[in-house]
Design an enzyme around this catalytic site. Structure first.
Site, PDB file in Angstrom:
ATOM      1  N   THR A 160       0.696  -1.166  -0.119  1.00 49.95           N
ATOM      2  CA  THR A 160      -0.001  -0.082   0.067  1.00 49.95           C
ATOM      3  C   THR A 160       0.740   1.132   0.020  1.00 49.95           C
ATOM      4  O   THR A 160       1.921   1.219   0.412  1.00 49.95           O
ATOM      5  CB  THR A 160      -0.940  -0.229   1.410  1.00 49.95           C
ATOM      6  OG1 THR A 160      -1.548   1.196   1.413  1.00 49.95           O
ATOM      7  CG2 THR A 160      -0.216  -0.327   2.303  1.00 49.95           C
ATOM      8  N   ASP A 161       0.334   2.234  -0.498  1.00 46.83           N
ATOM      9  CA  ASP A 161       1.140   3.785  -0.513  1.00 46.83           C
ATOM     10  C   ASP A 161       1.112   4.120   1.012  1.00 46.83           C
ATOM     11  O   ASP A 161       1.897   5.165   1.290  1.00 46.83           O
ATOM     12  CB  ASP A 161       0.298   4.704  -1.410  1.00 46.83           C
ATOM     13  CG  ASP A 161      -1.091   5.096  -1.188  1.00 46.83           C
ATOM     14  OD1 ASP A 161      -1.761   4.661  -0.284  1.00 46.83           O
ATOM     15  OD2 ASP A 161      -1.679   5.871  -1.704  1.00 46.83           O
ATOM     16  N   GLU A 162       0.511   3.607   1.819  1.00 42.37           N
ATOM     17  CA  GLU A 162       0.106   4.119   3.103  1.00 42.37           C
ATOM     18  C   GLU A 162       1.712   4.038   4.073  1.00 42.37           C
ATOM     19  O   GLU A 162       1.831   4.703   5.045  1.00 42.37           O
ATOM     20  CB  GLU A 162      -0.898   3.437   3.983  1.00 42.37           C
ATOM     21  CG  GLU A 162      -2.059   3.856   3.301  1.00 42.37           C
ATOM     22  CD  GLU A 162      -3.301   3.566   4.227  1.00 42.37           C
ATOM     23  OE1 GLU A 162      -3.321   3.709   5.503  1.00 42.37           O
ATOM     24  OE2 GLU A 162      -4.577   3.106   3.956  1.00 42.37           O
TER      25      GLU A 162
ATOM     26  N   TYR B 133      -1.520  -0.629  11.261  1.00 41.52           N
ATOM     27  CA  TYR B 133      -1.845  -1.013   9.804  1.00 41.52           C
ATOM     28  C   TYR B 133      -0.736  -0.756   8.682  1.00 41.52           C
ATOM     29  O   TYR B 133      -0.137  -1.740   8.417  1.00 41.52           O
ATOM     30  CB  TYR B 133      -3.228  -0.685   9.005  1.00 41.52           C
ATOM     31  CG  TYR B 133      -3.259  -0.921   7.546  1.00 41.52           C
ATOM     32  CD1 TYR B 133      -3.074  -2.367   7.163  1.00 41.52           C
ATOM     33  CD2 TYR B 133      -3.414   0.166   6.691  1.00 41.52           C
ATOM     34  CE1 TYR B 133      -2.951  -2.597   5.536  1.00 41.52           C
ATOM     35  CE2 TYR B 133      -3.432   0.034   5.385  1.00 41.52           C
ATOM     36  CZ  TYR B 133      -3.230  -1.565   4.766  1.00 41.52           C
ATOM     37  OH  TYR B 133      -3.311  -1.608   3.505  1.00 41.52           O
TER      38      TYR B 133
ATOM     39  N   LYS C 130       2.250  -3.083   7.311  1.00 44.39           N
ATOM     40  CA  LYS C 130       2.559  -3.467   5.994  1.00 44.39           C
ATOM     41  C   LYS C 130       4.190  -2.836   5.381  1.00 44.39           C
ATOM     42  O   LYS C 130       4.839  -3.565   4.826  1.00 44.39           O
ATOM     43  CB  LYS C 130       1.658  -2.632   5.042  1.00 44.39           C
ATOM     44  CG  LYS C 130       0.125  -3.350   5.121  1.00 44.39           C
ATOM     45  CD  LYS C 130       0.179  -4.584   4.494  1.00 44.39           C
ATOM     46  CE  LYS C 130       0.195  -4.663   3.012  1.00 44.39           C
ATOM     47  NZ  LYS C 130       0.178  -6.087   2.615  1.00 44.39           N
TER      48      LYS C 130
END
Length: 357
Positions: free
Chosen positions: A133-135, A159, A163
């Site tokens: 993810t870009d997060e 989260y 990741k």
């Protein structure tokens, strides 16, 4: 190819399997624990194909993973299984650590042992594609440059931290052991079959039921929106054509404020399912912002476009309209996923928020 896909009954995983089954001759082995957000209904009749195998199991279970690898002999792994909702990670981070970090470690170790036992040509062709993810990059200021593959990691939530940890593990297994890995980091996905805790399906379904449309803070948070079917095409493109050891950012080129997304949703619903009480915008309700809420994500997808020739086919307007229409056309799917446990979580998360003008 025979592709082992983890999390194939989830939102993005099921889109990948639909793409493979409908557009390739590849075989699919779907490994999924079937947690609350997974739904075999999202695969429809594809589950009955002789090119499809389903294994219900936890990726943290090493013995079961070893059994599946030995029995199925995959040519590639696409690792999508993950706990993925920020709000849930804030209230229960343990599951994110277990699945996203320990699960990825277990899968990497089993895949490494399997890969090392292959003949040289099969070793050279094998791929381990980790979907992220870009997060992991944290958030951007209003005038900051877009996320690139070289942007430093700065995760903000349990989260995104989990990741980021899994991304680092994948890179370490490639560097240390030579496992042929690929990593992709995507922006916010939307489209059919998305579990209704996420913004777009939550707003659609709440609006249809005349319930408040909860918006964190003023809704000024900005996200890049990627239609899940465009994402599925991108993932397969990276698997087939990506360079081992490389990372590719995948974005939809649609950076929008959350409040603007909700306004557009309401306008489309006003057209497709008008309500006698007036515009659905009347249901918009601002609720307390969540802790550490990232303000802006924006991806530079230039690398995957230049090097692999992928580009999104959907504009945000076309993709959103297809999404709204899908939820209108599939009330049975919605009813089956909106369990009592899901509703209890929504009640606990948003409380008794009231409609405001």
């Amino acid at each position: 190819m025979k592709i082992l896909i983890t999390g194939g009954a989830g939102f993005i995983g099921s889109a990948v399997i639909r793409h493979l089954m409908q557009n390739t001759q590849d075989l699919v082995v779907n490994v999924d624990k079937l947690t609350y957000a997974a739904n075999p209904d999202s695969l429809g009749d594809l589950c009955h194909s002789d090119r499809y195998v389903f294994e219900q199991m936890d990726i943290c279970n090493r013995a079961e993973l070893e059994r599946v690898f030995a029995a199925q002999s995959p040519d590639a792994v696409m690792h999508l299984a993950a706990e993925s909702h920020v709000d849930r990670s804030l209230t229960g981070p343990g599951a994110f650590i277990e699945t996203n970090i320990l699960g990825t470690y277990t899968l990497l170790e089993v895949a490494r042992a399997y890969w090392q036992g292959l003949d040289a040509p099969e070793q050279a062709a094998f791929r381990f594609h980790h979907v992220s993810t870009d997060e992991v990059y944290g958030d951007l200021g209003a005038n900051d440059a877009l996320f690139t593959e070289s942007t430093s990691y700065a995760p903000s939530s349990p989260y995104s931290a989990s990741k980021a940890s899994s991304d680092h593990l994948v890179r370490a297994w490639q560097r240390s052991y030579g496992l042929p890995t690929l990593i992709t980091n995507c922006s916010n996905n939307y489209g059919p079959c998305q579990f209704p805790e996420k913004l777009i399906p939550l707003v659609i379904l709440n609006a249809l039921e005349g319930k408040p449309l909860p918006i964190y803070g003023k809704g000024e948070q900005r996200r890049d929106w990627l239609h899940v079917e465009d994402h599925a095409r991108a993932l397969y493109t990276v698997l087939k054509r990506g360079t081992v050891g490389e990372t590719y950012n995948i974005g939809g080129l649609n950076e929008l404020r959350n409040i603007d997304v909700v306004h557009t949703l309401c306008e489309q619903l006003d057209q497709l399912r008008p309500c006698g009480a007036g515009s659905y915008k009347r249901l918009i309700t601002h609720v307390q912002d969540r802790p550490g809420h990232d303000q802006r994500y924006a991806i530079d997808a230039g690398k995957v476009q230049r090097e692999l020739g992928w580009a999104p086919l959907e504009t945000f307007e076309s993709g959103l309209r297809k999404t709204v229409q899908w939820y209108l056309d599939n009330p049975g799917w919605v009813a089956r996923v909106k369990s009592g446990a899901y509703q209890q979580w929504i009640d606990a998360q948003y409380g008794d928020c009231q409609v405001t003008a």
